[in-house]
Design a protein around this motif. Structure first.
Motif, PDB file in Angstrom:
ATOM      1  N   MET A 250       0.840  -1.211   0.000  1.00 14.45           N
ATOM      2  CA  MET A 250       0.000   0.000   0.000  1.00 14.45           C
ATOM      3  C   MET A 250       0.865   1.247   0.000  1.00 14.45           C
ATOM      4  N   ASP A 251       0.560   2.125  -0.880  1.00 14.28           N
ATOM      5  CA  ASP A 251       1.291   3.398  -0.959  1.00 14.28           C
ATOM      6  C   ASP A 251       0.667   4.373   0.032  1.00 14.28           C
ATOM      7  N   THR A 252       1.263   4.507   1.200  1.00 11.67           N
ATOM      8  CA  THR A 252       0.658   5.333   2.246  1.00 11.67           C
ATOM      9  C   THR A 252       0.684   6.811   1.888  1.00 11.67           C
ATOM     10  N   ASN A 253       1.684   7.213   1.124  1.00 12.03           N
ATOM     11  CA  ASN A 253       1.722   8.612   0.704  1.00 12.03           C
ATOM     12  C   ASN A 253       0.510   8.952  -0.152  1.00 12.03           C
ATOM     13  N   ALA A 254       0.204   8.045  -1.084  1.00 11.25           N
ATOM     14  CA  ALA A 254      -0.943   8.270  -1.958  1.00 11.25           C
ATOM     15  C   ALA A 254      -2.239   8.273  -1.155  1.00 11.25           C
ATOM     16  N   LEU A 255      -2.324   7.341  -0.215  1.00 14.06           N
ATOM     17  CA  LEU A 255      -3.527   7.248   0.603  1.00 14.06           C
ATOM     18  C   LEU A 255      -3.715   8.513   1.440  1.00 14.06           C
ATOM     19  N   ALA A 256      -2.626   8.968   2.042  1.00 15.79           N
ATOM     20  CA  ALA A 256      -2.697  10.170   2.876  1.00 15.79           C
ATOM     21  C   ALA A 256      -3.104  11.375   2.047  1.00 15.79           C
ATOM     22  N   ALA A 257      -2.583  11.454   0.848  1.00 17.67           N
ATOM     23  CA  ALA A 257      -2.916  12.581  -0.031  1.00 17.67           C
ATOM     24  C   ALA A 257      -4.386  12.540  -0.427  1.00 17.67           C
ATOM     25  N   LEU A 258      -4.873  11.335  -0.602  1.00 16.23           N
ATOM     26  CA  LEU A 258      -6.270  11.134  -0.972  1.00 16.23           C
ATOM     27  C   LEU A 258      -7.215  11.529   0.167  1.00 16.23           C
ATOM     28  N   LEU A 259      -6.823  11.123   1.375  1.00 13.08           N
ATOM     29  CA  LEU A 259      -7.679  11.332   2.545  1.00 13.08           C
ATOM     30  C   LEU A 259      -7.596  12.752   3.101  1.00 13.08           C
ATOM     31  N   PHE A 260      -6.387  13.288   3.101  1.00 16.24           N
ATOM     32  CA  PHE A 260      -6.191  14.613   3.702  1.00 16.24           C
ATOM     33  C   PHE A 260      -5.499  15.563   2.733  1.00 16.24           C
ATOM     34  N   PRO A 261      -6.170  15.872   1.630  1.00 12.62           N
ATOM     35  CA  PRO A 261      -5.535  16.707   0.598  1.00 12.62           C
ATOM     36  C   PRO A 261      -5.197  18.105   1.111  1.00 12.62           C
ATOM     37  N   ASN A 262      -5.913  18.583   2.099  1.00  7.14           N
ATOM     38  CA  ASN A 262      -5.702  19.962   2.536  1.00  7.14           C
ATOM     39  C   ASN A 262      -4.801  20.119   3.751  1.00  7.14           C
ATOM     40  N   VAL A 263      -4.380  18.988   4.305  1.00 13.62           N
ATOM     41  CA  VAL A 263      -3.535  19.082   5.495  1.00 13.62           C
ATOM     42  C   VAL A 263      -2.090  19.291   5.094  1.00 13.62           C
ATOM     43  N   THR A 264      -1.563  20.454   5.434  1.00 17.03           N
ATOM     44  CA  THR A 264      -0.174  20.745   5.091  1.00 17.03           C
ATOM     45  C   THR A 264       0.713  20.836   6.315  1.00 17.03           C
ATOM     46  N   ALA A 265       0.115  21.145   7.462  1.00 15.05           N
ATOM     47  CA  ALA A 265       0.909  21.252   8.688  1.00 15.05           C
ATOM     48  C   ALA A 265       1.445  19.883   9.075  1.00 15.05           C
ATOM     49  N   THR A 266       2.536  19.881   9.815  1.00 11.50           N
ATOM     50  CA  THR A 266       3.149  18.621  10.221  1.00 11.50           C
ATOM     51  C   THR A 266       3.115  18.494  11.740  1.00 11.50           C
ATOM     52  N   PRO A 267       3.331  17.283  12.224  1.00 11.65           N
ATOM     53  CA  PRO A 267       3.411  17.103  13.684  1.00 11.65           C
ATOM     54  C   PRO A 267       4.449  18.043  14.304  1.00 11.65           C
ATOM     55  N   ALA A 268       5.558  18.252  13.607  1.00  9.52           N
ATOM     56  CA  ALA A 268       6.596  19.133  14.160  1.00  9.52           C
ATOM     57  C   ALA A 268       6.068  20.556  14.331  1.00  9.52           C
ATOM     58  N   ASP A 269       5.219  20.984  13.391  1.00  7.16           N
ATOM     59  CA  ASP A 269       4.609  22.314  13.527  1.00  7.16           C
ATOM     60  C   ASP A 269       3.797  22.403  14.816  1.00  7.16           C
ATOM     61  N   MET A 270       3.091  21.337  15.079  1.00  8.18           N
ATOM     62  CA  MET A 270       2.236  21.303  16.276  1.00  8.18           C
ATOM     63  C   MET A 270       3.071  21.334  17.551  1.00  8.18           C
ATOM     64  N   GLU A 271       4.149  20.567  17.528  1.00  8.77           N
ATOM     65  CA  GLU A 271       5.037  20.558  18.699  1.00  8.77           C
ATOM     66  C   GLU A 271       5.568  21.956  18.964  1.00  8.77           C
ATOM     67  N   ALA A 272       5.857  22.659  17.896  1.00  9.43           N
ATOM     68  CA  ALA A 272       6.397  24.012  18.046  1.00  9.43           C
ATOM     69  C   ALA A 272       5.327  24.983  18.534  1.00  9.43           C
ATOM     70  N   ARG A 273       4.094  24.740  18.067  1.00 10.24           N
ATOM     71  CA  ARG A 273       3.001  25.632  18.449  1.00 10.24           C
ATOM     72  C   ARG A 273       2.599  25.457  19.922  1.00 10.24           C
ATOM     73  N   PHE A 274       2.751  24.240  20.415  1.00 13.35           N
ATOM     74  CA  PHE A 274       2.397  23.959  21.815  1.00 13.35           C
ATOM     75  C   PHE A 274       3.604  23.403  22.567  1.00 13.35           C
ATOM     76  N   PRO A 275       4.548  24.275  22.879  1.00 12.95           N
ATOM     77  CA  PRO A 275       5.794  23.807  23.502  1.00 12.95           C
ATOM     78  C   PRO A 275       5.559  23.261  24.913  1.00 12.95           C
ATOM     79  N   GLU A 276       6.535  22.525  25.392  1.00 12.86           N
ATOM     80  CA  GLU A 276       6.415  22.005  26.747  1.00 12.86           C
ATOM     81  C   GLU A 276       6.296  23.152  27.723  1.00 12.86           C
ATOM     82  N   ARG A 277       5.564  22.927  28.775  1.00  3.58           N
ATOM     83  CA  ARG A 277       5.352  23.968  29.771  1.00  3.58           C
ATOM     84  C   ARG A 277       6.593  24.115  30.645  1.00  3.58           C
TER      85      ARG A 277
END
Length: 548
Positions: free
Chosen positions: A1-28
RNA sequence: GGCCCGUUCGUCCAGUGGUUUAAGACACCGCCCUUUCACGGCGGUAACAUGGGUUCGACUCCCGUACGGGUCACCA
């Protein structure tokens, strides 16, 4: 299974990454040992004892450790949502001294880790949903409700475990073209977790309340995202509590069953799970057996019930504390006037089993709590209750607050306080005789006494009564009246030889008490008369003489 | 049915292998204090679900049984 293709199919508009989220909500940045926890109710408008228990535990752990306590609204189930529920929840918790440092408020959000309402966090969840798809740990499922129901029926017939797993996970390994075809046809889908766990595998886990527990791995492909794109509790829990940097999760032990799945999720997402405190349910006696308190059957589960019944906030709070930490009662005895927050709550002292709700004990705790209040304090509390639940009492008290406080002040402030009320509703029957229009004769003079003696006693007392007398002089006069009738003035003497007298000073007191209060039992009669005042006392004594 | 949790006086609970003839609180009973009631003081009744192990020794550890509870949703 091509997970990249599947992810693109399912979430075409999601561009942010987990790393972005980590940066947005830093450890307290918090001191060592600080607890970050939350209250995470679904906004159904019904605030119950369980909410309070859970909130109280979390709040104490956070604030005793210099941590952060926040409110997150779990509004992922739009069907059950009740308008205004968040406001009700916040108001209720505030009444019980449970305050949030951050999170949802009545006017919006407060804090850097928001939004604090899950429906507003959809884009955040999608980032991690996409990540799981990319990792090959999540996939879309197009099963209809009917198909799932049929599956369950088949499992019941075959006597195998229920659920979407193994051979029953029909969409788990479908080729990309099938997925694409369904998507193109506009079919709704849910995102499922691809579990690699096996129920053959067990492991140990330490829960902060239950201790070491045996856990069986999860083998179900649970739903992560519902067809509306909103996460299930499980997925939201993992994402939110990670990004909000929650260190401790306090929740009911009905969640123990899904704990394996939650741990699995944290692992797949590469996160450290929080510490868990799974608390037992509140139960009640139902005939011979215990059962969990239920929303439908048990009015005492709702917090509004206690307000209505006239329990003070402190009484309910202290009762819960008593149930949760058995050393609380001892502490309270030693520190009767200390603010309750001075008590050091300990999660370790909690019982892993659920507590039985004990209404009698609650009343006892409540009596103690109310007996510690000053007249002014209890007046204020009664008024706050009566304004909604006993308007007549409210009006009377409001008409003459000084008189009301004098009544409420009887026997208060001494070393041995009276404990006459458990709830505010007990107040009215206790003090109705202080109001002429409510006064009535509830008891009668026992037949054993002669009417002439009773009349003479009343007349004798009335002749010399002076509201300015101190308690000793006052009682000496009553003794004199007793002696004049041939009644025993000395109780010891009377007890040794009761046959020698027609009665005693206690009986004379009883006549007077009857005249003044309309009953044979009352608080200290000297105090009562002081509050009533000379004119009222004499009028009542006179009134009783007329009836004899 | 599968999986998991729990089980100490009527109730809330203390108790983490010997300090336990199992503590305290509520309720109940008795006595005392007391002009009544309430308060308070003193005392009493009352418990380790059950059967096996392990151990010199078990409320405490292990296994089974029973009984409660939870869970097995596109609810939380």
């Amino acid at each position: 299974m091509d997970t990249n293709a599947l992810a693109a199919l399912l979430f075409p508009n999601v561009t942010a990454t987990p790393a972005d989220m980590e940066a947005r909500f830093p450890e307290r940045q918090l001191p060592e040992g600080a607890v970050v926890s939350r209250m995470a109710p679904s906004p159904t408008g019904f605030v119950h004892l369980g909410n309070l228990v859970q909130g109280l535990i979390s709040e104490r752990m956070c604030h005793q450790s210099g941590g952060v306590f926040f409110l997150r609204v779990e509004d992922t189930d739009a069907k059950r949502e009740v308008p205004g529920a968040v406001e009700v929840l916040i108001d209720t918790m505030e009444r019980y001294h449970i305050r949030y440092d951050e999170g949802a408020t009545k006017t919006g959000d407060n804090g850097a880790y928001g939004p604090y309402r899950q429906r507003q966090r959809a884009d955040i969840y999608h980032v991690f949903a996409k990540q799981l798809v990319l990792q090959g740990e999540a996939y879309p499922c197009f099963c209809t409700e009917e198909e799932l129901t049929a599956m369950r029926a088949e499992q019941e017939a075959k006597k195998v475990n229920f659920g979407y797993y193994g051979p029953y996970a029909v969409w788990r390994d479908r080729p990309l073209e099938d997925v694409k075809a369904q998507l193109d046809a506009g079919k709704p889908w849910v995102l499922r977790y691809r579990s690699t766990g096996s129920i053959e595998h067990k492991f140990k886990f330490v829960d902060l309340v239950k201790g070491e527990i045996d856990v069986t791995e999860n083998d179900m492909d649970h739903v992560l995202l519902k067809s509306d794109g909103i996460p299930t509790y499980h997925f939201a829990h993992a994402v939110d509590d990670h990004l909000m940097r929650t260190t401790h999760v306090v929740r009911g032990d009905e969640w123990l069953a899904t704990l394996p799945f939650h741990l699995q999720l944290f692992r797949s997402l590469g996160w450290k799970p929080p510490k868990y405190l799974h608390i037992g349910p509140l139960q009640k006696m139902d005939g011979e057996s215990k059962r969990k308190l239920s929303k439908r059957k048990d009015p005492e589960l709702a917090l509004t019930y206690y307000r209505q019944e006239g329990f003070s906030v402190d009484a309910v709070y202290e009762y819960i504390m008593t149930v949760l930490n058995s050393n609380f009662e001892d502490w309270r005895r030693q520190n009767p006037d200390a603010p309750i927050d001075d008590f050091r709550f300990s999660a370790k002292k909690m019982n892993p089993a659920g507590a039985l709700f004990d209404a009698v004990k609650l009343r006892d705790v409540s009596k103690n709590v109310l007996s510690r209040l000053t007249a002014d304090e209890i007046y204020d509390e009664i008024m706050a209750w009566a304004v909604d639940f006993d308007r007549d009492l409210y009006d009377r008290f409001a008409a003459d607050p000084a008189y009301a406080k004098a009544i409420l002040g009887i026997g208060r402030g001494g070393k041995k306080p009276r404990k006459d009320f458990a709830v505010f509703a007990d107040v009215r029957p206790y003090l109705d005789f202080f109001y002429d229009d409510l006064f009535e004769m509830k008891d009668a003079v026992p037949d054993a006494f002669r009417k002439e003696d009773v009349k003479a006693a009343l007349a004798g007392f009335a002749a010399t009564y002076d509201a300015g007398d101190d308690a000793v002089t006052w009682f000496d006069k009553i003794k004199a009246v007793a002696e004049g009738l041939g009644f025993a003035a000395d109780m010891k003497e009377y007890r040794q030889n009761p046959e020698a007298f027609p009665g005693s000073v206690a009986d004379v007191s009883m006549f007077l008490r009857l005249a003044v209060t309309g009953r044979v039992n009352s608080p200290d009669m000297y105090d009562v008369m002081q509050v009533l005042g000379q004119a009222r006392v004499l009028a009542r004594i006179d009134a009783m003489r007329q009836t004899l």
